[in-house]
Design a protein around this motif. Structure first.
Motif, PDB file in Angstrom:
ATOM      1  N   ILE A   1      -5.020   0.388   1.325  1.00 30.98           N
ATOM      2  CA  ILE A   1      -5.785  -0.705   1.087  1.00 30.98           C
ATOM      3  C   ILE A   1      -6.545  -0.976   2.206  1.00 30.98           C
ATOM      4  O   ILE A   1      -6.123  -1.412   3.176  1.00 30.98           O
ATOM      5  CB  ILE A   1      -5.084  -2.081   0.792  1.00 30.98           C
ATOM      6  CG1 ILE A   1      -3.946  -1.671  -0.564  1.00 30.98           C
ATOM      7  CG2 ILE A   1      -5.926  -3.285   0.413  1.00 30.98           C
ATOM      8  CD1 ILE A   1      -2.822  -2.773  -1.060  1.00 30.98           C
TER       9      ILE A   1
ATOM     10  N   VAL B   1      -8.764  -0.640  -2.888  1.00 30.92           N
ATOM     11  CA  VAL B   1      -7.740   0.527  -2.811  1.00 30.92           C
ATOM     12  C   VAL B   1      -8.460   1.865  -2.876  1.00 30.92           C
ATOM     13  O   VAL B   1      -9.624   1.947  -3.243  1.00 30.92           O
ATOM     14  CB  VAL B   1      -7.175   0.192  -4.178  1.00 30.92           C
ATOM     15  CG1 VAL B   1      -6.145   1.348  -4.815  1.00 30.92           C
ATOM     16  CG2 VAL B   1      -6.646  -1.112  -4.423  1.00 30.92           C
TER      17      VAL B   1
ATOM     18  N   VAL C   1       4.374  -8.176 -10.893  1.00 30.64           N
ATOM     19  CA  VAL C   1       3.562  -7.793  -9.958  1.00 30.64           C
ATOM     20  C   VAL C   1       2.709  -6.827 -10.292  1.00 30.64           C
ATOM     21  O   VAL C   1       3.380  -5.724 -10.892  1.00 30.64           O
ATOM     22  CB  VAL C   1       3.802  -7.930  -8.467  1.00 30.64           C
ATOM     23  CG1 VAL C   1       2.612  -7.737  -7.632  1.00 30.64           C
ATOM     24  CG2 VAL C   1       4.374  -9.107  -8.073  1.00 30.64           C
TER      25      VAL C   1
ATOM     26  N   ILE D   1       0.751  -4.012  -9.255  1.00 29.44           N
ATOM     27  CA  ILE D   1       0.477  -2.896  -8.215  1.00 29.44           C
ATOM     28  C   ILE D   1      -0.389  -1.922  -8.567  1.00 29.44           C
ATOM     29  O   ILE D   1       0.179  -0.905  -9.226  1.00 29.44           O
ATOM     30  CB  ILE D   1       1.806  -2.552  -7.417  1.00 29.44           C
ATOM     31  CG1 ILE D   1       2.620  -3.820  -6.975  1.00 29.44           C
ATOM     32  CG2 ILE D   1       1.744  -1.868  -6.143  1.00 29.44           C
ATOM     33  CD1 ILE D   1       3.717  -3.492  -6.471  1.00 29.44           C
ATOM     34  N   ASN D   2      -1.557  -1.963  -8.023  1.00 28.59           N
ATOM     35  CA  ASN D   2      -2.604  -0.663  -8.350  1.00 28.59           C
ATOM     36  C   ASN D   2      -2.461  -0.210  -9.688  1.00 28.59           C
ATOM     37  O   ASN D   2      -2.588   0.782 -10.244  1.00 28.59           O
ATOM     38  CB  ASN D   2      -2.175   0.437  -7.686  1.00 28.59           C
ATOM     39  CG  ASN D   2      -3.074   1.627  -7.401  1.00 28.59           C
ATOM     40  OD1 ASN D   2      -4.250   1.268  -7.490  1.00 28.59           O
ATOM     41  ND2 ASN D   2      -2.634   2.582  -6.912  1.00 28.59           N
TER      42      ASN D   2
ATOM     43  N   ARG E   1       4.288  -4.963  -2.393  1.00 27.86           N
ATOM     44  CA  ARG E   1       4.429  -6.062  -3.247  1.00 27.86           C
ATOM     45  C   ARG E   1       4.009  -7.249  -2.753  1.00 27.86           C
ATOM     46  O   ARG E   1       3.410  -8.019  -3.560  1.00 27.86           O
ATOM     47  CB  ARG E   1       5.927  -5.671  -3.813  1.00 27.86           C
ATOM     48  CG  ARG E   1       6.179  -6.928  -4.695  1.00 27.86           C
ATOM     49  CD  ARG E   1       7.661  -6.868  -5.316  1.00 27.86           C
ATOM     50  NE  ARG E   1       8.172  -7.857  -6.059  1.00 27.86           N
ATOM     51  CZ  ARG E   1       7.958  -7.860  -7.384  1.00 27.86           C
ATOM     52  NH1 ARG E   1       7.297  -6.785  -8.059  1.00 27.86           N
ATOM     53  NH2 ARG E   1       8.384  -9.014  -8.085  1.00 27.86           N
TER      54      ARG E   1
ATOM     55  N   TYR F   1       0.212  -7.361  -3.313  1.00 27.69           N
ATOM     56  CA  TYR F   1      -0.328  -7.770  -4.352  1.00 27.69           C
ATOM     57  C   TYR F   1       0.120  -9.228  -4.856  1.00 27.69           C
ATOM     58  O   TYR F   1      -0.372  -9.709  -5.875  1.00 27.69           O
ATOM     59  CB  TYR F   1       0.168  -6.820  -5.389  1.00 27.69           C
ATOM     60  CG  TYR F   1      -0.764  -5.623  -5.175  1.00 27.69           C
ATOM     61  CD1 TYR F   1      -1.888  -5.334  -5.747  1.00 27.69           C
ATOM     62  CD2 TYR F   1      -0.566  -4.443  -4.330  1.00 27.69           C
ATOM     63  CE1 TYR F   1      -2.837  -4.120  -5.888  1.00 27.69           C
ATOM     64  CE2 TYR F   1      -1.361  -3.198  -4.401  1.00 27.69           C
ATOM     65  CZ  TYR F   1      -2.298  -3.252  -5.027  1.00 27.69           C
ATOM     66  OH  TYR F   1      -3.377  -2.155  -4.987  1.00 27.69           O
ATOM     67  N   SER F   2       1.326  -9.537  -4.377  1.00 28.74           N
ATOM     68  CA  SER F   2       1.790 -10.882  -4.891  1.00 28.74           C
ATOM     69  C   SER F   2       0.829 -12.108  -4.347  1.00 28.74           C
ATOM     70  O   SER F   2       0.416 -13.148  -4.986  1.00 28.74           O
ATOM     71  CB  SER F   2       3.015 -11.189  -4.116  1.00 28.74           C
ATOM     72  OG  SER F   2       4.407 -10.417  -4.703  1.00 28.74           O
TER      73      SER F   2
ATOM     74  N   ILE G   1      -2.519 -11.627  -3.575  1.00 31.09           N
ATOM     75  CA  ILE G   1      -3.652 -11.330  -4.346  1.00 31.09           C
ATOM     76  C   ILE G   1      -3.403 -11.992  -5.848  1.00 31.09           C
ATOM     77  O   ILE G   1      -4.365 -12.806  -6.492  1.00 31.09           O
ATOM     78  CB  ILE G   1      -4.191  -9.835  -4.794  1.00 31.09           C
ATOM     79  CG1 ILE G   1      -4.514  -9.282  -3.333  1.00 31.09           C
ATOM     80  CG2 ILE G   1      -5.469  -9.723  -5.631  1.00 31.09           C
ATOM     81  CD1 ILE G   1      -4.609  -7.797  -3.227  1.00 31.09           C
ATOM     82  N   GLN G   2      -2.290 -12.015  -6.473  1.00 32.49           N
ATOM     83  CA  GLN G   2      -2.082 -12.620  -7.594  1.00 32.49           C
ATOM     84  C   GLN G   2      -1.996 -14.047  -7.608  1.00 32.49           C
ATOM     85  O   GLN G   2      -2.171 -14.885  -8.688  1.00 32.49           O
ATOM     86  CB  GLN G   2      -0.659 -12.129  -8.406  1.00 32.49           C
ATOM     87  CG  GLN G   2      -0.677 -11.953  -9.833  1.00 32.49           C
ATOM     88  CD  GLN G   2       0.336 -10.983 -10.194  1.00 32.49           C
ATOM     89  OE1 GLN G   2       0.329  -9.756  -9.748  1.00 32.49           O
ATOM     90  NE2 GLN G   2       1.567 -11.569 -10.931  1.00 32.49           N
TER      91      GLN G   2
ATOM     92  N   LYS H   1      -8.557 -10.692  -1.515  1.00 32.63           N
ATOM     93  CA  LYS H   1      -7.816  -9.632  -1.177  1.00 32.63           C
ATOM     94  C   LYS H   1      -8.344  -9.004   0.138  1.00 32.63           C
ATOM     95  O   LYS H   1      -7.480  -8.107   0.633  1.00 32.63           O
ATOM     96  CB  LYS H   1      -7.989  -8.576  -2.218  1.00 32.63           C
ATOM     97  CG  LYS H   1      -9.531  -8.389  -2.451  1.00 32.63           C
ATOM     98  CD  LYS H   1      -9.696  -7.538  -3.958  1.00 32.63           C
ATOM     99  CE  LYS H   1     -11.295  -6.938  -4.015  1.00 32.63           C
ATOM    100  NZ  LYS H   1     -11.213  -6.322  -5.511  1.00 32.63           N
TER     101      LYS H   1
END
Length: 469
Positions: free
Chosen positions: A7, A12, A79, A81-82, A196, A199-200, A202-203, A208
């Motif tokens: 990342i 990505v 989550v 993830i990619n 994880r 991405y948590s 970002i969620q 990002k």
């Protein structure tokens, strides 16, 4: 089998070069892209100032809200993830497979990290020694009429993660809370937790671009540390020797944490042994705040023997059971080297094995385990007393507590079983001990508001006098 990406400030990227992620059964779990210096050097030079400026302008309460939401997502929700969903259960299984930590412990870590993330505002106040976090919006505060400014020492923070335990990822989360974009170098041994978490975030709505994830070979580490400007590293004592004199590098190494017992508490053998057992077994003995030595004024051999009897029961039990608390190890050669190291200690004649010469290394169901070990040391002044090993291992020895300053050595966390004012004052005055927990308190539970190798805020910010007109 999945491909874990690089990342690059939120973007990505997958490289042609991949590394295999090996689990404790020595099977391939997944693949992970490998970043080269040209990639991270270019990215950091191009983005650091602009991205840092954007994060510094964010209201601290918005950032804290991201952290709180990310903690809940990390611990309880699926989550993305990619592009693929990962449930908390799937995450825990991945971490269990590669670290060897028991599944129940992986679940506990999820909840523990969520709690810390929800408490981040309180942690920041303690770190900066202020009443409110508004100082991270204004970058100054006042104390008794004196203005104090806070100057960040770098645009970004690089966090070099170890592979033995997920909880240490809290240090880069704290750095992010202090308004630093983070450059994470995951371990090839356990790359799942920081991914994880990213991405948590970002969620949860965080930008990002504030997060980078560069899996790199160890040979590239110096290059990453140099360009980052400010770095947090985890590792063995050798890493501390290499970077210890660099003011822009914070190294977290062995904790050599201890329990100290006076005569009064030394009579409470059963209670003391129960306390020691929990402190030694905490997170399978892998945490720097897990106890590795016990200094008592009386009944040292009796305490060690009773503890040894309790640890011997692990030899008979299913080490994969939920309540076992024993971790499997990936590096089998290292496990046997540790066993040989303990054998050499026993050959000195100054050390007695209170686990009745039971095997340190145990093979079970295709995995290798380091089994709990208790040694009684006849002389606590020996240089090896208090040595830290990455499994439930503890040395017990006797000493008059009037001499504690001479024998205690560097200690991250000390549980002091004493009500004696002189004993407490002696330990409080010594610079060798960083954290003190009086009585049967959990010295092995982290409080990120307390100094841990000093305050993280003091490493990332420089205080300055500030006179307001």
């Amino acid at each position: 089998m999945k491909d874990l990406p690089i990342i690059r400030f939120g973007k990505v990227y997958e490289s042609e070069e991949k590394r295999e992620i090996i689990n404790v059964r020595h099977d391939v779990n997944d693949l992970i892209s490998v970043a080269i210096p040209l990639v991270f050097n270019t990215d950091i030079k191009r983005n650091r100032k602009e991205v840092s400026a954007r994060l510094r302008k964010r209201d601290i309460h918005v950032i804290l809200d991201w952290i709180k939401k990310a903690g809940k997502i990390f611990a309880t929700e699926d989550v993305i993830i990619n592009g693929e969903l990962q449930s908390p259960k799937e995450y825990c299984e991945k971490v269990h497979q590669v670290t060897g930590l028991p599944r129940t412990m992986c679940i506990e870590i999820l909840n523990e990290m969520r709690t810390y993330m929800e408490e981040m505002e309180d942690i920041l106040c303690k770190q900066f020694r202020v009443e409110t976090v508004s100082c991270l919006n204004d970058f100054y505060t006042t104390f008794r009429g004196t203005g104090i400014g806070f100057a960040p020492v770098s645009d970004i923070v690089c966090a070099v993660m170890p592979g033995n335990h997920p909880i240490v990822n809290m240090m880069w989360i704290m750095s992010f809370a202090m308004k630093f974009p983070v450059i994470i170098k995951p371990s090839f041994e356990e790359p799942y937790t920081p991914l994880r978490l990213i991405y948590s975030f970002i969620q949860a709505g965080a930008d990002k671009e504030f997060f980078s994830y560069y899996p790199i070979e160890h040979s590239c580490l110096k290059s990453l540390v140099q360009i980052s400007g400010c770095s947090i590293l985890f590792g063995a004592s050798s890493l501390k020797q290499e970077y210890g004199n660099d003011p822009k590098v914070k190294v977290y190494g062995p904790g050599n944490s201890k329990i100290i017992i006076d005569k009064k508490y030394g009579e409470q053998v059963d209670d003391v042994v129960a306390h020691i057992k929990k402190a030694v077994l905490y997170h399978s003995g892998r945490a720097c705040i897990s106890t590795s030595a016990v200094i008592t004024e009386i009944n040292g051999e009796q305490i060690a023997r009773k503890l040894g009897e309790k640890f011997l029961k692990f030899q008979e039990m299913d080490v994969e059971a939920d309540d076992a608390g024993i971790a499997a190890v990936r590096d089998v050669e290292k496990a046997y080297r540790i066993a040989m190291e303990i054998e050499k200690l026993l050959e000195t004649g100054n050390v007695i094995d209170m686990t009745q010469d039971s095997d340190v290394v145990r093979k079970y169901n295709g995995k290798v385990y380091l089994m709990p070990k208790v040694l009684y040391c006849k002389d606590v002044r020996e240089p090896y007393f208090g040595m830290e090993l990455p499994f439930p291992f503890v040395m017990v020895g006797e000493c008059n507590l009037t001499e504690i300053e001479q024998v205690i050595g560097e200690t991250l966390s000390a549980s002091v079983l004493s009500d004696d004012i002189d004993v407490m004052e002696n330990i409080l005055r010594t610079a060798k001990v960083e954290k003190i927990y009086q009585g049967y308190r959990k010295s092995y539970k982290m409080d990120y508001g307390m100094p841990h190798g000093g305050f993280l805020a003091d490493f990332l910010y420089k205080c300055k006098g500030f006179v307001i007109s």
